[in-house]
Motif scaffolding. Structure first.
Motif, PDB file in Angstrom:
ATOM      1  N   TRP A   1      -8.098   0.725  -2.884  1.00  0.00           N
ATOM      2  CA  TRP A   1      -8.917   0.025  -1.897  1.00  0.00           C
ATOM      3  C   TRP A   1      -8.005  -1.007  -1.232  1.00  0.00           C
ATOM      4  CZ3 TRP A   1     -10.823   2.121  -6.193  1.00  0.00           C
ATOM      5  CH2 TRP A   1     -12.074   2.738  -6.155  1.00  0.00           C
TER       6      TRP A   1
ATOM      7  N   GLU B   1      -8.657  -4.260  13.461  1.00  0.00           N
ATOM      8  CA  GLU B   1      -8.793  -2.833  13.706  1.00  0.00           C
ATOM      9  C   GLU B   1      -7.444  -2.118  13.653  1.00  0.00           C
ATOM     10  OE1 GLU B   1     -10.658   0.634  13.963  1.00  0.00           O
ATOM     11  OE2 GLU B   1     -11.667  -1.307  13.810  1.00  0.00           O
TER      12      GLU B   1
ATOM     13  N   ASN C   1      -5.453   3.613   7.359  1.00  0.00           N
ATOM     14  CA  ASN C   1      -6.049   4.952   7.380  1.00  0.00           C
ATOM     15  C   ASN C   1      -4.988   6.024   7.599  1.00  0.00           C
ATOM     16  OD1 ASN C   1      -8.920   4.639   6.954  1.00  0.00           O
ATOM     17  ND2 ASN C   1      -9.026   3.609   8.926  1.00  0.00           N
ATOM     18  N   GLN C   2      -4.046   5.751   8.503  1.00  0.00           N
ATOM     19  CA  GLN C   2      -2.980   6.710   8.795  1.00  0.00           C
ATOM     20  C   GLN C   2      -2.065   6.907   7.592  1.00  0.00           C
ATOM     21  OE1 GLN C   2      -1.175   5.080  12.312  1.00  0.00           O
ATOM     22  NE2 GLN C   2      -2.919   5.621  13.625  1.00  0.00           N
TER      23      GLN C   2
ATOM     24  N   GLU D   1     -22.520   5.265   5.550  1.00  0.00           N
ATOM     25  CA  GLU D   1     -22.009   6.112   6.616  1.00  0.00           C
ATOM     26  C   GLU D   1     -23.112   7.027   7.130  1.00  0.00           C
ATOM     27  OE1 GLU D   1     -20.146   9.392   3.501  1.00  0.00           O
ATOM     28  OE2 GLU D   1     -18.824   8.127   4.692  1.00  0.00           O
TER      29      GLU D   1
ATOM     30  N   THR E   1       0.830  -1.206   0.000  1.00  0.00           N
ATOM     31  CA  THR E   1       0.000   0.000   0.000  1.00  0.00           C
ATOM     32  C   THR E   1       0.861   1.251   0.000  1.00  0.00           C
ATOM     33  OG1 THR E   1      -1.720  -1.212   1.215  1.00  0.00           O
ATOM     34  CG2 THR E   1      -1.862   1.199   1.198  1.00  0.00           C
TER      35      THR E   1
ATOM     36  N   ASN F   1      -7.985   5.920   1.327  1.00  0.00           N
ATOM     37  CA  ASN F   1      -9.357   6.433   1.452  1.00  0.00           C
ATOM     38  C   ASN F   1     -10.401   5.333   1.560  1.00  0.00           C
ATOM     39  OD1 ASN F   1      -8.653   9.170   1.329  1.00  0.00           O
ATOM     40  ND2 ASN F   1      -8.539   9.106  -0.904  1.00  0.00           N
ATOM     41  N   HIS F   2     -10.085   4.152   1.044  1.00  0.00           N
ATOM     42  CA  HIS F   2     -11.053   3.049   1.042  1.00  0.00           C
ATOM     43  C   HIS F   2     -10.434   1.848   1.759  1.00  0.00           C
ATOM     44  CE1 HIS F   2     -13.285   5.388  -1.920  1.00  0.00           C
ATOM     45  NE2 HIS F   2     -12.176   5.490  -2.630  1.00  0.00           N
ATOM     46  N   VAL F   3     -10.715   1.712   3.041  1.00  0.00           N
ATOM     47  CA  VAL F   3     -10.244   0.569   3.819  1.00  0.00           C
ATOM     48  C   VAL F   3     -11.411  -0.402   3.982  1.00  0.00           C
ATOM     49  CG1 VAL F   3      -9.295  -0.216   6.010  1.00  0.00           C
ATOM     50  CG2 VAL F   3      -8.534   1.955   5.023  1.00  0.00           C
TER      51      VAL F   3
ATOM     52  N   ALA G   1      -6.472  -1.734  10.084  1.00  0.00           N
ATOM     53  CA  ALA G   1      -7.276  -0.687   9.460  1.00  0.00           C
ATOM     54  C   ALA G   1      -6.782   0.701   9.861  1.00  0.00           C
ATOM     55  CB  ALA G   1      -8.748  -0.856   9.845  1.00  0.00           C
ATOM     56  N   GLU G   2      -6.408   0.860  11.122  1.00  0.00           N
ATOM     57  CA  GLU G   2      -5.919   2.157  11.596  1.00  0.00           C
ATOM     58  C   GLU G   2      -4.637   2.556  10.879  1.00  0.00           C
ATOM     59  OE1 GLU G   2      -5.481   2.167  15.797  1.00  0.00           O
ATOM     60  OE2 GLU G   2      -7.626   1.856  16.199  1.00  0.00           O
TER      61      GLU G   2
END
Length: 230
Positions: free
Chosen positions: A111, A117, A124-125, A157, A99, A129-131, A120-121
């Protein structure tokens, strides 16, 4: 190094309506095959030769390569694609490195699958934009189906959902325009399917019956409360 099984060069693939899928496990492989079935050309990349061989002839292009190396991705023209999916789940380090390499390119749009979790964090960091968390998201969806009278459930969302269910008694046998369901329950019935028929948009004149299926939209709490009415 990359071992190619292309039917055409990766450069021509990148210029088409195409997607690169990195990691052809259960999630990535299913996604890649579904994209192919919908007419999208797919460049599949995986580090396992047996996996690559199993998709040879099933995807437009497939290659065995180390996706954590930027020069390999450039060799495969991944930086020319508009869309990329990182489906690597069994090796978090490889997922993060892959990534990170993709994020150094001006494109593609990314994506990325996360298996936890913390994973995923981190994604995101990094700026993804698409996790995607397939198991987590499917678990939530099935939980809503199991605990209620829903036939299908899609959560967006901002607490917005769309559900497929049967019309409760309150919504039957009279035109929707006179029922005031939005004012009473905060929901909107947007589509209906008669037995043996196809889905169609509702109007103020639509009358629902007990053997219909409907699509209800609204907040999660209000839509589920409405669907659970008798």
């Amino acid at each position: 190094m990359a071992k190619n099984f292309f039917s055409r060069s990766p450069e021509s693939t990148a210029q088409a309506d195409s997607v690169v899928v990195i990691g052809l496990g259960r999630f990535g492989g299913s996604l890649a095959l579904e994209l192919e079935a919908q007419g999208t050309e797919v460049l599949g990349i995986d580090s396992n030769e047996d996996t690559v061989q199993s998709y040879n002839g099933r995807l437009t292009h497939v290659v065995r390569a180390d996706s954590t190396k930027e020069e390999v991705l450039r060799q495969l023209s991944v930086h020319e694609f508009d869309r990329a999916v990182v489906g690597i789940g069994s090796d978090i380090e490889a997922s993060i490195l892959t990534t990170s390499r993709l994020l150094t390119f001006k494109k593609p749009q990314i994506w990325a699958k996360a298996i936890s979790e913390p994973h995923a964090e981190i994604l995101n960091q990094l700026g993804v934009n698409h996790v995607i968390r397939p198991e987590h998201d499917m678990g939530k969806r099935v939980a809503h189906l199991v605990r209620g009278s829903l036939l299908d459930y899609v959560e967006f969302e901002d607490d917005f959902v769309m559900i497929r269910t049967s019309p409760p008694t309150e919504a039957r046998d009279r035109p929707l325009g006179v029922l005031g369901l939005r004012d009473k329950y905060g929901i909107t019935i947007v589509a209906v399917k008669r037995p043996g028929g196809i889905w169609g948009h509702t109007t103020a004149q639509t009358v629902l019956y007990d053997d219909d299926q409907i699509i209800v939209q609204g907040s999660k709490t209000q839509a589920e409360r409405f669907s659970n009415m008798t």
